[in-house]
Design a protein around this motif. Structure first.
Motif, PDB file in Angstrom:
ATOM      1  N   LEU A 177       0.829  -1.063   0.335  1.00  0.00           N
ATOM      2  CA  LEU A 177       0.390  -0.166   0.198  1.00  0.00           C
ATOM      3  C   LEU A 177       1.076   1.248  -0.291  1.00  0.00           C
ATOM      4  O   LEU A 177       0.305   2.458   1.091  1.00  0.00           O
ATOM      5  CB  LEU A 177      -0.861   0.057   1.372  1.00  0.00           C
ATOM      6  N   ASN A 180      -1.236   4.959  -3.177  1.00  0.00           N
ATOM      7  CA  ASN A 180      -2.467   4.498  -3.748  1.00  0.00           C
ATOM      8  C   ASN A 180      -3.022   6.061  -3.495  1.00  0.00           C
ATOM      9  O   ASN A 180      -2.872   6.893  -2.920  1.00  0.00           O
ATOM     10  CB  ASN A 180      -3.259   3.708  -2.360  1.00  0.00           C
ATOM     11  N   ASN A 300      -4.007  -8.579   0.289  1.00  0.00           N
ATOM     12  CA  ASN A 300      -2.246  -7.110   0.247  1.00  0.00           C
ATOM     13  C   ASN A 300      -1.614  -6.924  -1.099  1.00  0.00           C
ATOM     14  O   ASN A 300      -0.844  -5.998  -1.278  1.00  0.00           O
ATOM     15  CB  ASN A 300      -1.519  -7.748   1.561  1.00  0.00           C
ATOM     16  N   SER A 303      -3.607  -4.613  -2.777  1.00  0.00           N
ATOM     17  CA  SER A 303      -3.562  -3.179  -2.942  1.00  0.00           C
ATOM     18  C   SER A 303      -1.870  -2.809  -3.245  1.00  0.00           C
ATOM     19  O   SER A 303      -1.489  -2.154  -3.510  1.00  0.00           O
ATOM     20  CB  SER A 303      -3.567  -3.296  -1.103  1.00  0.00           C
ATOM     21  N   PRO A 311      -8.224   1.472  -2.030  1.00  0.00           N
ATOM     22  CA  PRO A 311      -8.493   1.096  -0.989  1.00  0.00           C
ATOM     23  C   PRO A 311     -10.214  -0.287  -0.493  1.00  0.00           C
ATOM     24  O   PRO A 311     -10.772  -0.309  -1.370  1.00  0.00           O
ATOM     25  CB  PRO A 311      -8.530   2.010   0.297  1.00  0.00           C
TER      26      PRO A 311
END
Length: 373
Positions: A177, A180, A300, A303, A311
């Motif tokens: 992440l 993003n 995950n 992401s 999200p």
């Protein structure tokens, strides 16, 4: 000094030394002694004794025995009646010895080019440098261990733009992440926008300067305090932003069972020895299947590598359950990690496995970087 000399009389001799390099002279010294009614002798405009007893800082107290031996060199805190009594009685002085680093330059930065020694005893450090191409790029947590014990928490970022370093604050230093666009916003005076526009390869945020950054503090703090308070405050002081983490309603992906959670049990992996992700060809153009990995790890993964995805909220109930599923979505063929996500493709891939993909607004933590006027 004068009161101790009066107390001990001729048993001791306290002789202040004032070097020529300190800017004083005999006239000023005499006026000072007369004003304070001092009786002790002094040496002024010295150029000799400082070479015999070299030092960098004052006061520098040299203890000399009646037979001319140097008993100790100390700071002024050690000049006490107890220590003087020990010296007069011939007892071993238990004092803190003063050892000056004669190479230290007061007019140069501390620890730069070895000024003040090696920087291995710091208790807190914040360090920023220009790009160092030879050491790669990325960020990592690097705990510092001494004598087998965790001594400092250390975060290092190498050759990254300021915004990417700020991202570690939002993500508390964890991998994944990283970038993003729905979770990072630039708040300028006339607009609020994402610093990463994946439809614009020439985005100016891809041409910003890179930095190397290190932040090190004692270990007695939580991840949240380390990143979201202390490190965030430090970055705000360094860069021309004011970063803050707030809740904002943004477009999000929600994963839910199509029918019931019980139907998802068919995804539960068996005892397959092979674990990981499978691609349809050597180029890895299609992410074909997921084999025997925790569902949360797979989410995950999505992401992390599909940075332009919203999200993702997992409401399937699978959590850490190991699953095997056919997924069949584009990966590298058209640089999926930088392109706009095809949600119809994703929805089809998940629904064939009994999982619904819904896009809706959710309150999500975002990092806002305000540009001062």
């Amino acid at each position: 000094m004068d009161s101790l000399q009066r107390l001990y009389g001729d048993k001791i001799a306290i002789i202040p030394i004032d070097g020529l390099d300190r800017g004083d002279n005999a006239t000023r010294a005499e006026a000072f002694f007369r004003k304070n009614k001092f009786i002790i002798p002094t040496v002024v405009e010295d150029t000799v004794l400082k070479t015999i007893f070299p030092h960098k800082s004052v006061p520098h107290e040299v203890w000399i025995s009646p037979d001319g031996r140097i008993l100790a060199t100390t700071g002024h805190d050690e000049v006490t009646r107890e220590n003087i009594d020990d010296a007069l009685a011939g007892r071993l002085l238990t004092v803190k010895i003063k050892r000056d680093d004669l190479t230290f330059d007061l007019h140069k930065p501390l620890f730069v080019s070895g000024n003040g020694g090696k920087c291995d005893s710091f208790l807190y450090r914040s360090l920023l440098t220009r790009e160092i191409p030879s050491i790669g790029s990325g960020y990592r947590q690097t705990p510092i261990v001494r004598d087998g014990k965790l001594y400092l928490r250390s975060f290092q970022a190498t050759n990254l733009p300021a915004i990417s370093i700020y991202m570690a604050v939002w993500n508390e230093g964890k991998a994944g992440l990283l970038v993003n666009p729905t979770r990072v916003l630039i708040d300028a005076r006339d607009s609020v926008y994402s610093p990463w526009d994946f439809r614009d390869p020439g985005s100016r945020w891809r041409r910003v300067k890179n930095y190397c950054y290190s932040f090190d503090i004692p270990v007695e703090v939580s991840d949240s305090i380390f990143y979201r308070q202390l490190m965030l405050d430090d970055l705000n002081r360094i860069f021309n932003y004011q970063g803050r983490i707030i809740k904002k309603r943004v477009e999000s992906i929600v994963l839910r069972p199509v029918n019931s959670r019980g139907d998802l049990l068919k995804l539960k992996a068996g005892n397959a020895e092979k674990v990981g992700l499978r691609y349809s060809d050597e180029r890895g153009s299609i992410l074909d299947s997921v084999v025997n990995i925790p569902f949360c790890d797979f989410i995950n993964y999505l992401s992390r590598f599909y940075y332009s995805a919203c999200p993702i909220y997992d409401e399937t109930g699978l959590d850490s359950t190991r699953i095997t599923m056919k997924i069949n979505i584009r990966y590298k063929k058209d640089r999926a990690c930088e392109s706009i996500i095809n949600y119809d493709e994703w929805r089809t891939a998940f629904r064939r496995n009994g999982i619904d993909l819904i896009v809706e607004k959710r309150d999500t933590e975002v990092l806002v970087l305000s540009i001062p006027d």
